[in-house]
Scaffold this active site. Structure first.
Site, PDB file in Angstrom:
ATOM      1  N   CYS A  42      -5.544  13.209   0.915  1.00 13.35           N
ATOM      2  CA  CYS A  42      -4.670  14.291   0.443  1.00 13.35           C
ATOM      3  C   CYS A  42      -5.277  15.648   0.763  1.00 13.35           C
ATOM      4  CB  CYS A  42      -4.390  14.143  -1.050  1.00 13.35           C
ATOM      5  SG  CYS A  42      -5.808  14.353  -2.100  1.00 13.35           S
ATOM      6  N   LEU A  61       9.075 -11.691 -20.801  1.00  8.19           N
ATOM      7  CA  LEU A  61       8.846 -10.998 -19.527  1.00  8.19           C
ATOM      8  C   LEU A  61       7.529 -10.212 -19.501  1.00  8.19           C
ATOM      9  CD1 LEU A  61      12.488  -9.654 -18.895  1.00  8.19           C
ATOM     10  CD2 LEU A  61      11.486 -11.790 -18.063  1.00  8.19           C
ATOM     11  N   THR A 113      20.844 -13.857 -18.714  1.00  5.58           N
ATOM     12  CA  THR A 113      19.507 -14.455 -18.799  1.00  5.58           C
ATOM     13  C   THR A 113      18.811 -14.015 -20.079  1.00  5.58           C
ATOM     14  OG1 THR A 113      19.330 -14.534 -16.400  1.00  5.58           O
ATOM     15  CG2 THR A 113      17.252 -14.565 -17.624  1.00  5.58           C
ATOM     16  N   ARG A 131      23.631 -14.184 -10.997  1.00  5.55           N
ATOM     17  CA  ARG A 131      24.545 -13.068 -10.790  1.00  5.55           C
ATOM     18  C   ARG A 131      23.768 -11.787 -10.438  1.00  5.55           C
ATOM     19  NH1 ARG A 131      26.749  -9.128 -13.950  1.00  5.55           N
ATOM     20  NH2 ARG A 131      28.737  -8.387 -13.174  1.00  5.55           N
ATOM     21  N   GLU A 187      14.175 -10.913 -11.750  1.00  4.78           N
ATOM     22  CA  GLU A 187      13.831 -12.292 -12.132  1.00  4.78           C
ATOM     23  C   GLU A 187      15.036 -13.155 -12.490  1.00  4.78           C
ATOM     24  OE1 GLU A 187       9.263 -12.983 -13.279  1.00  4.78           O
ATOM     25  OE2 GLU A 187      10.866 -14.024 -14.292  1.00  4.78           O
ATOM     26  N   GLU A 238     -11.282   8.249  -2.148  1.00  5.85           N
ATOM     27  CA  GLU A 238     -12.322   8.828  -1.286  1.00  5.85           C
ATOM     28  C   GLU A 238     -13.505   9.406  -2.051  1.00  5.85           C
ATOM     29  OE1 GLU A 238      -9.083   9.211  -1.187  1.00  5.85           O
ATOM     30  OE2 GLU A 238      -8.313   9.710   0.794  1.00  5.85           O
TER      31      GLU A 238
HETATM   32  C1  AOF Z   1      -5.678  10.202  -1.552  1.00  6.94           C
HETATM   33  N1  AOF Z   1      -6.435   9.195  -2.075  1.00  6.94           N
HETATM   34  O1  AOF Z   1      -6.732   7.506  -3.485  1.00  6.94           O
HETATM   35  C2  AOF Z   1      -4.636   8.547  -3.489  1.00  6.94           C
HETATM   36  C3  AOF Z   1      -3.855   9.580  -2.898  1.00  6.94           C
HETATM   37  O2  AOF Z   1      -1.133  13.672  -8.716  1.00  6.94           O
HETATM   38  P1  AOF Z   1      -2.321  13.724  -7.797  1.00  6.94           P
HETATM   39  O3  AOF Z   1      -2.942  15.051  -7.685  1.00  6.94           O
HETATM   40  O4  AOF Z   1      -3.293  12.611  -8.097  1.00  6.94           O
HETATM   41  O5  AOF Z   1      -1.751  13.432  -6.329  1.00  6.94           O
HETATM   42  C4  AOF Z   1      -0.916  12.354  -6.077  1.00  6.94           C
HETATM   43  C5  AOF Z   1      -0.722  12.236  -4.576  1.00  6.94           C
HETATM   44  O6  AOF Z   1      -1.988  11.980  -3.966  1.00  6.94           O
HETATM   45  C6  AOF Z   1       0.144  11.049  -4.169  1.00  6.94           C
HETATM   46  O7  AOF Z   1       1.512  11.380  -4.098  1.00  6.94           O
HETATM   47  C7  AOF Z   1      -0.382  10.782  -2.768  1.00  6.94           C
HETATM   48  O8  AOF Z   1       0.111  11.744  -1.876  1.00  6.94           O
HETATM   49  C8  AOF Z   1      -1.873  11.033  -2.925  1.00  6.94           C
HETATM   50  N2  AOF Z   1      -2.586   9.812  -3.318  1.00  6.94           N
HETATM   51  N3  AOF Z   1      -4.416  10.354  -1.933  1.00  6.94           N
HETATM   52  O9  AOF Z   1      -6.179  10.990  -0.754  1.00  6.94           O
HETATM   53  C9  AOF Z   1      -5.982   8.377  -3.025  1.00  6.94           C
HETATM   54  N4  AOF Z   1      -4.162   7.756  -4.475  1.00  6.94           N
HETATM   55 ZN    ZN Z   2      -6.837  12.493  -2.629  1.00  8.91          ZN
END
Ligand code: AOF
Ligand code: ZN
Length: 369
Positions: A79, A208, A200, A308, A304, A56
């Site tokens: 977030c 890999l 494998t 088994r 991969e 964002e």
């Molecule tokens: C968002 N936008 O592009 C992403 C989000 O370790 P931090 O502080 O970077 O936080 C990680 C958390 O942020 C992750 O577990 C998820 O909840 C959120 N990721 N959130 O608004 C983003 N990548």
């Molecule tokens: Zn965020």
């Protein structure tokens, strides 16, 4: 075009952006964001390689003043926590965005619903669940680790025209051609870890890694199920362990009371010196191994081979997706049968599509998330 058609179209663009960094944002999800004003995209963002900044703030920075009154389309709920970066919900509020459209709510307990609540408290209109099925697929690895405490598991099989994945006593047999192999390289580049059984590892001596020019730095962590620590020290996996990590999964060391135990400990010490990490866990118990991998931040795993190992994960019910490649080669006598066929898929798998790579056919099957 109606508002909801517009919403779907712009969310599709946000999902496309999110997919650009799939597998490169460890341990963060790769989120996409599009900011739209008067039907025009004025800002685009995807979670940066390495996981930060989030999507964002990058999209908002591109939109600048045009973000005021605009609609932000995000694949994951913005977030709300002060983590390694300030909360994205606060950034959306500060830029004066008028409406936020979300595909998937965030299961991270630090966020879960709070991002949406924060936006609404600030008077922003919020809608969620737009293109939710596609959004969840784009975030499948992250969502699986967060909600199931294990990585999202893809089983990749390369099967001959007569249903075999190899030949007894022989190492690698070329079943698919260069176009399919390039696609598998792309899959590896988008994945946190790749796993094979010791059979494998010994028979094929595989690397890999990702060798496609430009993607060489995106090799997954390599995992070998190796109960007795019999991975040869001169194998290509061990000799490259300092360049691309290798995890060997072995059972608890024995009771140190005979020479066999001493030999085990000596092999363990030698692997350790070569830079291989040993994870103490029963390699026949995916239910114990997968959470151990998840606790290391591994959100996606490609299994991969061989037969088994494939069967071990299938029988335990831990395969989320099957990529079934079939080439025109016939193996015949002494063939090793594929654990699944296209006419005998385990229940719960839906056929997602068929794709051609040269002479090879890929059928993709997936379980609901
Ligand atoms: C968002 N936008 O592009 C992403 C989000 O370790 P931090 O502080 O970077 O936080 C990680 C958390 O942020 C992750 O577990 C998820 O909840 C959120 N990721 N959130 O608004 C983003 N990548
Ligand atoms: Zn965020």
């Amino acid at each position: 075009m109606s508002a909801s058609e517009d919403d779907a179209r712009f969310m599709q663009e946000a999902i496309r952006l999110g997919l650009l960094h799939l597998g490169q944002t460890f341990t963060n999800p790769s989120v996409g964001c599009a900011i739209v004003l008067d039907g025009q995209i004025v800002g685009r963002g995807v979670t940066a390689v390495g996981g930060r900044p989030h999507a964002e703030p990058q999209a908002l920075a591109e939109a600048g003043k045009l973000a005021r009154g605009a609609t932000a389309y995000v694949t994951l709920e913005p977030c709300s926590h002060y983590g390694k970066t300030p909360p994205c919900a606060e950034a959306l509020i500060a830029y004066g965005v008028g409406r936020v459209v979300i595909s998937v709510t965030d299961p991270d307990p630090r966020v879960s619903g709070r991002g949406i609540a924060r936006l609404r408290d600030a008077g922003i209109e919020v809608e969620s669940g737009i293109l939710e099925v596609e959004g969840k697929r784009s975030l499948a690895a992250y969502l699986t680790r967060q909600t199931k405490n294990r990585p999202y598991v893809t089983l990749k099989l390369a099967v001959s025209a007569d249903g075999m994945i190899g030949k007894k006593g022989e190492g690698q047999i070329a079943i698919t051609g260069p176009a399919a192999r390039a696609e598998v390289q792309k899959l590896r580049a988008e994945t946190d870890a790749i796993l094979v059984g010791i059979g494998t590892a010994i028979a094929d001596d595989p690397l890999l890694t990702v060798r496609t020019p430009g993607l060489e730095t995106r090799s997954p962590i390599r995992v070998v199920l190796d109960e007795n620590l019999s991975l040869p020290l001169d194998s290509r996996l061990v000799t490259t362990a300092r360049e691309v990590p290798v995890i060997v999964v072995a059972t608890e060391p024995p009771r140190f009371d005979n020479s066999e135990d001493e030999a085990f400990l000596a092999r363990r010490a030698a692997l350790d010196r070569a830079g291989v990490e040993i994870v103490q866990c029963n390699p026949n118990r995916p239910d114990e191994l997968l959470p151990a991998l998840a606790s290391r931040g591994i959100s996606s795993l490609v299994v991969e081979g061989g037969a088994r190992t494939a069967k071990l994960f299938l029988d335990a019910g831990y395969v989320d997706r099957i990529l079934f490649y079939q080439g025109p080669v016939v193996i015949g006598q002494d063939g090793i049968e594929s654990p699944v066929t296209t006419t005998d898929m385990p229940s719960g798998f839906l056929h997602k599509g068929t794709f051609m790579f040269g002479d090879d056919r890929l059928d993709e099957y997936e379980r609901e998330l």
